[in-house]
Design a protein around this motif. Structure first.
Motif, PDB file in Angstrom:
ATOM      1  N   LYS A   1       0.850  -1.192   0.000  1.00 58.71           N
ATOM      2  CA  LYS A   1       0.000   0.000   0.000  1.00 58.71           C
ATOM      3  C   LYS A   1       0.880   1.234   0.000  1.00 58.71           C
ATOM      4  CE  LYS A   1      -4.002   2.253   1.714  1.00 58.71           C
ATOM      5  NZ  LYS A   1      -5.305   2.049   2.254  1.00 58.71           N
ATOM      6  N   GLY A   2       1.161   1.718  -1.189  1.00 63.50           N
ATOM      7  CA  GLY A   2       1.834   2.993  -1.327  1.00 63.50           C
ATOM      8  C   GLY A   2       0.793   4.091  -1.292  1.00 63.50           C
ATOM      9  N   ARG A   3       1.223   5.280  -0.987  1.00 60.79           N
ATOM     10  CA  ARG A   3       0.319   6.430  -0.966  1.00 60.79           C
ATOM     11  C   ARG A   3       0.739   7.392  -2.068  1.00 60.79           C
ATOM     12  NH1 ARG A   3      -2.383   6.915   3.978  1.00 60.79           N
ATOM     13  NH2 ARG A   3      -3.766   8.170   2.689  1.00 60.79           N
ATOM     14  N   TRP A   4      -0.191   8.206  -2.539  1.00 58.38           N
ATOM     15  CA  TRP A   4       0.089   9.211  -3.551  1.00 58.38           C
ATOM     16  C   TRP A   4      -0.788  10.423  -3.285  1.00 58.38           C
ATOM     17  CZ3 TRP A   4      -4.428   9.957  -6.310  1.00 58.38           C
ATOM     18  CH2 TRP A   4      -5.335   8.895  -6.310  1.00 58.38           C
ATOM     19  N   LEU A   5      -0.290  11.563  -3.733  1.00 55.91           N
ATOM     20  CA  LEU A   5      -0.991  12.826  -3.492  1.00 55.91           C
ATOM     21  C   LEU A   5      -1.944  13.137  -4.631  1.00 55.91           C
ATOM     22  CD1 LEU A   5       1.949  15.121  -2.316  1.00 55.91           C
ATOM     23  CD2 LEU A   5       0.308  13.888  -0.902  1.00 55.91           C
ATOM     24  N   GLY A   6      -3.081  13.689  -4.273  1.00 58.82           N
ATOM     25  CA  GLY A   6      -4.040  14.159  -5.264  1.00 58.82           C
ATOM     26  C   GLY A   6      -4.739  15.389  -4.733  1.00 58.82           C
ATOM     27  N   LYS A   7      -5.107  16.306  -5.636  1.00 58.38           N
ATOM     28  CA  LYS A   7      -5.825  17.491  -5.159  1.00 58.38           C
ATOM     29  C   LYS A   7      -7.154  17.055  -4.563  1.00 58.38           C
ATOM     30  CE  LYS A   7      -7.205  18.674  -9.864  1.00 58.38           C
ATOM     31  NZ  LYS A   7      -7.133  19.679 -10.912  1.00 58.38           N
ATOM     32  N   HIS A   8      -7.561  17.722  -3.503  1.00 61.12           N
ATOM     33  CA  HIS A   8      -8.725  17.292  -2.722  1.00 61.12           C
ATOM     34  C   HIS A   8      -9.996  17.183  -3.563  1.00 61.12           C
ATOM     35  CE1 HIS A   8      -9.568  21.607  -2.705  1.00 61.12           C
ATOM     36  NE2 HIS A   8     -10.808  21.300  -2.354  1.00 61.12           N
ATOM     37  N   SER A   9     -10.074  17.941  -4.654  1.00 60.04           N
ATOM     38  CA  SER A   9     -11.281  17.913  -5.475  1.00 60.04           C
ATOM     39  C   SER A   9     -11.469  16.575  -6.201  1.00 60.04           C
ATOM     40  CB  SER A   9     -11.271  19.066  -6.476  1.00 60.04           C
ATOM     41  OG  SER A   9     -10.133  18.975  -7.316  1.00 60.04           O
ATOM     42  N   LEU A  10     -10.424  15.742  -6.251  1.00 62.19           N
ATOM     43  CA  LEU A  10     -10.556  14.412  -6.853  1.00 62.19           C
ATOM     44  C   LEU A  10     -11.262  13.435  -5.913  1.00 62.19           C
ATOM     45  CD1 LEU A  10      -6.990  13.954  -8.387  1.00 62.19           C
ATOM     46  CD2 LEU A  10      -9.100  14.489  -9.621  1.00 62.19           C
ATOM     47  N   PHE A  11     -11.278  13.754  -4.636  1.00 61.25           N
ATOM     48  CA  PHE A  11     -11.807  12.837  -3.630  1.00 61.25           C
ATOM     49  C   PHE A  11     -13.262  13.175  -3.314  1.00 61.25           C
ATOM     50  CE2 PHE A  11      -7.285  12.680  -3.433  1.00 61.25           C
ATOM     51  CZ  PHE A  11      -6.973  11.377  -3.116  1.00 61.25           C
ATOM     52  N   VAL A  12     -14.123  12.914  -4.268  1.00 58.65           N
ATOM     53  CA  VAL A  12     -15.544  13.212  -4.131  1.00 58.65           C
ATOM     54  C   VAL A  12     -16.352  11.956  -4.430  1.00 58.65           C
ATOM     55  CG1 VAL A  12     -15.285  15.658  -4.706  1.00 58.65           C
ATOM     56  CG2 VAL A  12     -15.690  14.010  -6.533  1.00 58.65           C
ATOM     57  N   TRP A  13     -17.587  11.955  -3.926  1.00 57.14           N
ATOM     58  CA  TRP A  13     -18.482  10.852  -4.216  1.00 57.14           C
ATOM     59  C   TRP A  13     -18.731  10.815  -5.713  1.00 57.14           C
ATOM     60  CZ3 TRP A  13     -23.139   9.823  -6.461  1.00 57.14           C
ATOM     61  CH2 TRP A  13     -23.701   8.600  -6.160  1.00 57.14           C
TER      62      TRP A  13
ATOM     63  N   ILE B   1     -16.355   8.333  -6.193  1.00 51.07           N
ATOM     64  CA  ILE B   1     -15.061   7.647  -6.302  1.00 51.07           C
ATOM     65  C   ILE B   1     -14.130   7.886  -5.107  1.00 51.07           C
ATOM     66  CG2 ILE B   1     -15.106   7.592  -8.823  1.00 51.07           C
ATOM     67  CD1 ILE B   1     -13.107   9.980  -8.738  1.00 51.07           C
ATOM     68  N   LYS B   2     -14.586   8.659  -4.119  1.00 46.65           N
ATOM     69  CA  LYS B   2     -13.726   8.981  -2.979  1.00 46.65           C
ATOM     70  C   LYS B   2     -13.209   7.722  -2.287  1.00 46.65           C
ATOM     71  CE  LYS B   2     -13.552  11.389   1.428  1.00 46.65           C
ATOM     72  NZ  LYS B   2     -14.261  12.222   2.397  1.00 46.65           N
ATOM     73  N   GLY B   3     -14.095   6.765  -2.010  1.00 47.28           N
ATOM     74  CA  GLY B   3     -13.684   5.540  -1.323  1.00 47.28           C
ATOM     75  C   GLY B   3     -12.654   4.756  -2.109  1.00 47.28           C
ATOM     76  N   LEU B   4     -12.851   4.646  -3.417  1.00 45.67           N
ATOM     77  CA  LEU B   4     -11.906   3.920  -4.269  1.00 45.67           C
ATOM     78  C   LEU B   4     -10.558   4.625  -4.289  1.00 45.67           C
ATOM     79  CD1 LEU B   4     -11.246   1.676  -6.318  1.00 45.67           C
ATOM     80  CD2 LEU B   4     -12.129   3.211  -8.102  1.00 45.67           C
ATOM     81  N   MET B   5     -10.564   5.951  -4.442  1.00 50.60           N
ATOM     82  CA  MET B   5      -9.315   6.715  -4.484  1.00 50.60           C
ATOM     83  C   MET B   5      -8.526   6.541  -3.190  1.00 50.60           C
ATOM     84  SD  MET B   5      -9.228   8.329  -7.439  1.00 50.60           S
ATOM     85  CE  MET B   5      -8.556   9.965  -7.481  1.00 50.60           C
ATOM     86  N   THR B   6      -9.221   6.588  -2.068  1.00 48.43           N
ATOM     87  CA  THR B   6      -8.559   6.428  -0.775  1.00 48.43           C
ATOM     88  C   THR B   6      -8.036   5.003  -0.612  1.00 48.43           C
ATOM     89  OG1 THR B   6     -10.008   8.119   0.149  1.00 48.43           O
ATOM     90  CG2 THR B   6      -8.844   6.721   1.713  1.00 48.43           C
ATOM     91  N   ARG B   7      -8.845   4.033  -0.989  1.00 51.25           N
ATOM     92  CA  ARG B   7      -8.458   2.619  -0.876  1.00 51.25           C
ATOM     93  C   ARG B   7      -7.218   2.312  -1.712  1.00 51.25           C
ATOM     94  NH1 ARG B   7      -8.357  -1.827   1.789  1.00 51.25           N
ATOM     95  NH2 ARG B   7      -8.968  -3.746   0.790  1.00 51.25           N
ATOM     96  N   LEU B   8      -7.099   2.985  -2.860  1.00 46.63           N
ATOM     97  CA  LEU B   8      -5.942   2.765  -3.737  1.00 46.63           C
ATOM     98  C   LEU B   8      -4.716   3.579  -3.303  1.00 46.63           C
ATOM     99  CD1 LEU B   8      -7.668   2.660  -7.239  1.00 46.63           C
ATOM    100  CD2 LEU B   8      -6.739   0.733  -5.922  1.00 46.63           C
ATOM    101  N   GLY B   9      -4.802   4.256  -2.160  1.00 47.54           N
ATOM    102  CA  GLY B   9      -3.642   4.951  -1.613  1.00 47.54           C
ATOM    103  C   GLY B   9      -3.649   6.455  -1.770  1.00 47.54           C
ATOM    104  N   GLY B  10      -4.713   6.999  -2.336  1.00 52.57           N
ATOM    105  CA  GLY B  10      -4.782   8.441  -2.530  1.00 52.57           C
ATOM    106  C   GLY B  10      -4.836   9.210  -1.226  1.00 52.57           C
ATOM    107  N   MET B  11      -4.131  10.312  -1.178  1.00 53.08           N
ATOM    108  CA  MET B  11      -4.087  11.167   0.007  1.00 53.08           C
ATOM    109  C   MET B  11      -4.392  12.595  -0.455  1.00 53.08           C
ATOM    110  SD  MET B  11      -1.046  11.022   2.820  1.00 53.08           S
ATOM    111  CE  MET B  11       0.050  12.279   2.237  1.00 53.08           C
ATOM    112  N   PRO B  12      -5.562  13.143  -0.085  1.00 59.82           N
ATOM    113  CA  PRO B  12      -5.912  14.476  -0.578  1.00 59.82           C
ATOM    114  C   PRO B  12      -5.068  15.577   0.052  1.00 59.82           C
ATOM    115  CG  PRO B  12      -7.569  13.699   0.972  1.00 59.82           C
ATOM    116  CD  PRO B  12      -6.593  12.568   0.781  1.00 59.82           C
ATOM    117  N   VAL B  13      -4.727  16.569  -0.762  1.00 59.75           N
ATOM    118  CA  VAL B  13      -4.053  17.763  -0.250  1.00 59.75           C
ATOM    119  C   VAL B  13      -4.883  18.974  -0.637  1.00 59.75           C
ATOM    120  CG1 VAL B  13      -1.707  16.863  -0.181  1.00 59.75           C
ATOM    121  CG2 VAL B  13      -2.548  17.879  -2.278  1.00 59.75           C
ATOM    122  N   TYR B  14      -4.879  19.948   0.232  1.00 65.43           N
ATOM    123  CA  TYR B  14      -5.663  21.163   0.048  1.00 65.43           C
ATOM    124  C   TYR B  14      -4.696  22.296  -0.289  1.00 65.43           C
ATOM    125  CZ  TYR B  14      -9.171  18.226   2.193  1.00 65.43           C
ATOM    126  OH  TYR B  14     -10.024  17.187   2.456  1.00 65.43           O
ATOM    127  N   ARG B  15      -4.680  22.667  -1.541  1.00 62.78           N
ATOM    128  CA  ARG B  15      -3.696  23.645  -2.021  1.00 62.78           C
ATOM    129  C   ARG B  15      -3.873  25.025  -1.417  1.00 62.78           C
ATOM    130  NH1 ARG B  15      -3.414  22.062  -8.442  1.00 62.78           N
ATOM    131  NH2 ARG B  15      -2.473  20.020  -8.134  1.00 62.78           N
TER     132      ARG B  15
END
Length: 194
Positions: A69-81, A83-97
């Protein structure tokens, strides 16, 4: 196909099926691995050259193949219903610019809050040609006191290459040039953009 063994200090992910799926897709595309995975509880993968959206999928298939389980950064706007659960499960970590604390500080906080964290970043910050790296990855590594693990995506050889750990000196200009030059040995999907 060589699959590097998962180090003890890394978080595992998935099961026998997801490893089979990752190895099947990774192998079907003709890709393989080179190098060893460092047994460090915290590090930052600097992945380059990054010139195509295919990099994400090849990296994801490789991650599944290894079973970590590697993690990766994504802009917070990608983490929305939805697909939010899938993005997080695949290692996504939201950042707030636009948060009061900048992205570097947010990521350093994450390293300080976790006993183990393996985060992948693409230091160009874009798939277009820029000729240099942004220095945020260096500032994160220095702030969190973690090593950098270079990961080269070589489309000519179709290999993901794990390099030796790099420890930033604190000289952001020289460290950026050293890292950027290291990745010139790899052939990007679109070489004209690196």
């Amino acid at each position: 196909m060589y699959i590097p063994p998962l180090p003890d200090n890394w978080d595992s992910f998935g099961n026998r099926f997801t490893r089979w799926l990752g190895r099947t897709l990774f192998g079907a595309l003709g890709w393989s691995f080179a190098g060893e995975l460092p047994n460090q509880p915290k590090l930052m993968f600097v992945v380059a050259p990054h010139t195509s959206n295919w990099d994400f999928f090849i990296g994801l298939f490789g991650m599944l193949a290894i079973g970590f389980k590697g993690r990766w950064l994504g802009k917070h706007s990608l983490f929305v219903w939805p697909i939010k659960g899938l993005m997080t499960r695949l290692g996504g970590m939201p950042v707030y610019r636009h948060a009061p604390r900048g992205m570097v500080e947010q990521v350093v906080d994450q390293y300080q809050q976790h006993a183990r964290l393996h985060l992948a970043v693409t230091p160009e910050g874009t798939r277009a040609k820029v000729g240099k790296f942004k220095n945020g990855f260096l500032r994160i590594a220095i702030g969190a006191a973690i090593p950098i693990a270079p990961v080269g995506f070589d489309y000519r050889e179709k290999k993901i290459v794990f390099g030796e750990l790099f420890y930033p000196t604190g000289d952001l200009i020289q460290d950026e040039r050293t890292c950027y030059q290291y990745f010139t040995r790899f052939t990007a999907k679109y070489p004209q953009n690196y």
